[in-house]
Design a protein around this motif. Structure first.
Motif, PDB file in Angstrom:
ATOM      1  N   LEU A 114      64.654  35.710  57.561  1.00 39.57           N
ATOM      2  CA  LEU A 114      65.405  34.638  56.907  1.00 39.57           C
ATOM      3  C   LEU A 114      65.667  33.572  57.957  1.00 39.57           C
ATOM      4  O   LEU A 114      66.208  33.870  59.025  1.00 39.57           O
ATOM      5  N   HIS A 115      65.297  32.342  57.665  1.00 36.26           N
ATOM      6  CA  HIS A 115      65.548  31.220  58.568  1.00 36.26           C
ATOM      7  C   HIS A 115      66.631  30.364  57.936  1.00 36.26           C
ATOM      8  O   HIS A 115      66.462  29.880  56.811  1.00 36.26           O
ATOM      9  N   PHE A 116      67.736  30.162  58.637  1.00 32.29           N
ATOM     10  CA  PHE A 116      68.851  29.354  58.132  1.00 32.29           C
ATOM     11  C   PHE A 116      68.774  27.955  58.710  1.00 32.29           C
ATOM     12  O   PHE A 116      68.493  27.778  59.903  1.00 32.29           O
ATOM     13  N   PHE A 117      69.045  26.950  57.867  1.00 34.84           N
ATOM     14  CA  PHE A 117      68.931  25.543  58.248  1.00 34.84           C
ATOM     15  C   PHE A 117      70.289  24.861  58.272  1.00 34.84           C
ATOM     16  O   PHE A 117      71.190  25.214  57.504  1.00 34.84           O
ATOM     17  N   ASP A 118      70.406  23.832  59.110  1.00 35.68           N
ATOM     18  CA  ASP A 118      71.576  22.958  59.045  1.00 35.68           C
ATOM     19  C   ASP A 118      71.282  21.849  58.040  1.00 35.68           C
ATOM     20  O   ASP A 118      70.230  21.845  57.385  1.00 35.68           O
ATOM     21  N   ASP A 119      72.181  20.876  57.934  1.00 32.78           N
ATOM     22  CA  ASP A 119      72.015  19.810  56.929  1.00 32.78           C
ATOM     23  C   ASP A 119      70.879  18.841  57.257  1.00 32.78           C
ATOM     24  O   ASP A 119      70.517  17.999  56.441  1.00 32.78           O
ATOM     25  N   LYS A 120      70.277  18.972  58.457  1.00 27.62           N
ATOM     26  CA  LYS A 120      69.129  18.128  58.827  1.00 27.62           C
ATOM     27  C   LYS A 120      67.824  18.930  58.829  1.00 27.62           C
ATOM     28  O   LYS A 120      66.823  18.510  59.393  1.00 27.62           O
ATOM     29  N   ASN A 121      67.868  20.128  58.215  1.00 29.36           N
ATOM     30  CA  ASN A 121      66.719  21.028  58.126  1.00 29.36           C
ATOM     31  C   ASN A 121      66.232  21.556  59.471  1.00 29.36           C
ATOM     32  O   ASN A 121      65.060  21.903  59.620  1.00 29.36           O
ATOM     33  N   ASN A 122      67.135  21.637  60.439  1.00 32.81           N
ATOM     34  CA  ASN A 122      66.825  22.295  61.708  1.00 32.81           C
ATOM     35  C   ASN A 122      67.163  23.780  61.566  1.00 32.81           C
ATOM     36  O   ASN A 122      68.209  24.127  60.997  1.00 32.81           O
ATOM     37  N   ILE A 123      66.308  24.657  62.078  1.00 31.37           N
ATOM     38  CA  ILE A 123      66.608  26.085  62.041  1.00 31.37           C
ATOM     39  C   ILE A 123      67.745  26.370  63.015  1.00 31.37           C
ATOM     40  O   ILE A 123      67.669  26.038  64.195  1.00 31.37           O
ATOM     41  N   VAL A 124      68.821  26.984  62.503  1.00 30.55           N
ATOM     42  CA  VAL A 124      69.990  27.282  63.332  1.00 30.55           C
ATOM     43  C   VAL A 124      70.183  28.783  63.554  1.00 30.55           C
ATOM     44  O   VAL A 124      70.939  29.181  64.432  1.00 30.55           O
ATOM     45  N   ALA A 125      69.499  29.603  62.743  1.00 25.92           N
ATOM     46  CA  ALA A 125      69.581  31.060  62.920  1.00 25.92           C
ATOM     47  C   ALA A 125      68.364  31.697  62.258  1.00 25.92           C
ATOM     48  O   ALA A 125      67.864  31.196  61.251  1.00 25.92           O
ATOM     49  N   VAL A 126      67.911  32.800  62.844  1.00 27.61           N
ATOM     50  CA  VAL A 126      66.817  33.576  62.270  1.00 27.61           C
ATOM     51  C   VAL A 126      67.290  35.027  62.183  1.00 27.61           C
ATOM     52  O   VAL A 126      67.736  35.606  63.169  1.00 27.61           O
TER      53      VAL A 126
END
Length: 158
Positions: A114-126
Motif C-alpha cells: 500500500l502506497h500512501f500519498f499526501d495532497d500533492k500525490n507524493n508517496i509518504v508511506a509504504v
C-alpha cells in the motif's frame, strides 16, 4: 504435507490487540490475524473512528474488504459499503477512503504493498507485510504482550 493433514484453526478476536495504524494516525486501529511473507498478504480487522478521510493510497495487489459494522466509501466511487458488503479492489488501483458518521469495523485481506500519498500525490508511506509485522512485534514488546507467530495460522504457535 498434504492438505488433508492440516488441522482447522480458530483465531480468536480477543487474542489480538488493537494497534494504532501508523500511516493513517491514531484514528485507525488494526488487529492482525495473519501475515504471509511468501504471498505478501496480510489479514487484519481495521477499526476506523467516525467522520474521517484517510489519505489516498495505491494498492499493488488486490484487496478484499468485508464490512462488519458502520459504513464507508471511496471519494472516487458512488457506492457506500455497509455491514455485510464485500468490496473487491483490483491490483494497481488508487482510493481515498471516507468513513461515515458511525465509524467502521472491517475485515481486510490485503495482497502486496500500500502506497500512501499526501495532497500533492507524493508517496509518504509504504506498507508491506514486513512493516505490518514490525508494527505488531513492536506493539507487543512495548506493552508486555506475548507475540504470536503471525506468519502461521496455527493457534498458539510461537
Amino acid at each position: 504435507m498434504y492438505f488433508e493433514n492440516i488441522e482447522a484453526t480458530c483465531l480468536n478476536d480477543e487474542d489480538s490487540p488493537w494497534i494504532p495504524f501508523g500511516p493513517v494516525g491514531d484514528k485507525v486501529a488494526v488487529k492482525y490475524f495473519n501475515i504471509d511473507p511468501i504471498k505478501g498478504e496480510v489479514i487484519l480487522v481495521a477499526r476506523n473512528q467516525p467522520d474521517i478521510v484517510q489519505p489516498k493510497h495505491h494498492h499493488t495487489g488486490q484487496v478484499i474488504v468485508y464490512t462488519i459494522s458502520g459504513s464507508w466509501k471511496y471519494k472516487e466511487h458512488n457506492w457506500i459499503a455497509r455491514p455485510g458488503s464485500v468490496v473487491y479492489e483490483v491490483a494497481n488501483s488508487d482510493h481515498t477512503p471516507v468513513i461515515m458518521a458511525e465509524g467502521t469495523v472491517a475485515l481486510n485481506i490485503v495482497q502486496g504493498e500500500l502506497h500512501f500519498f499526501d495532497d500533492k500525490n507524493n508517496i509518504v508511506a509504504v506498507e508491506t507485510w514486513r512493516t505490518h509485522l514490525d508494527r505488531y512485534l513492536k506493539h507487543c514488546t512495548d506493552h508486555g504482550i506475548k507475540a504470536r507467530d503471525l506468519t502461521s495460522f496455527a493457534a498458539g504457535h510461537n
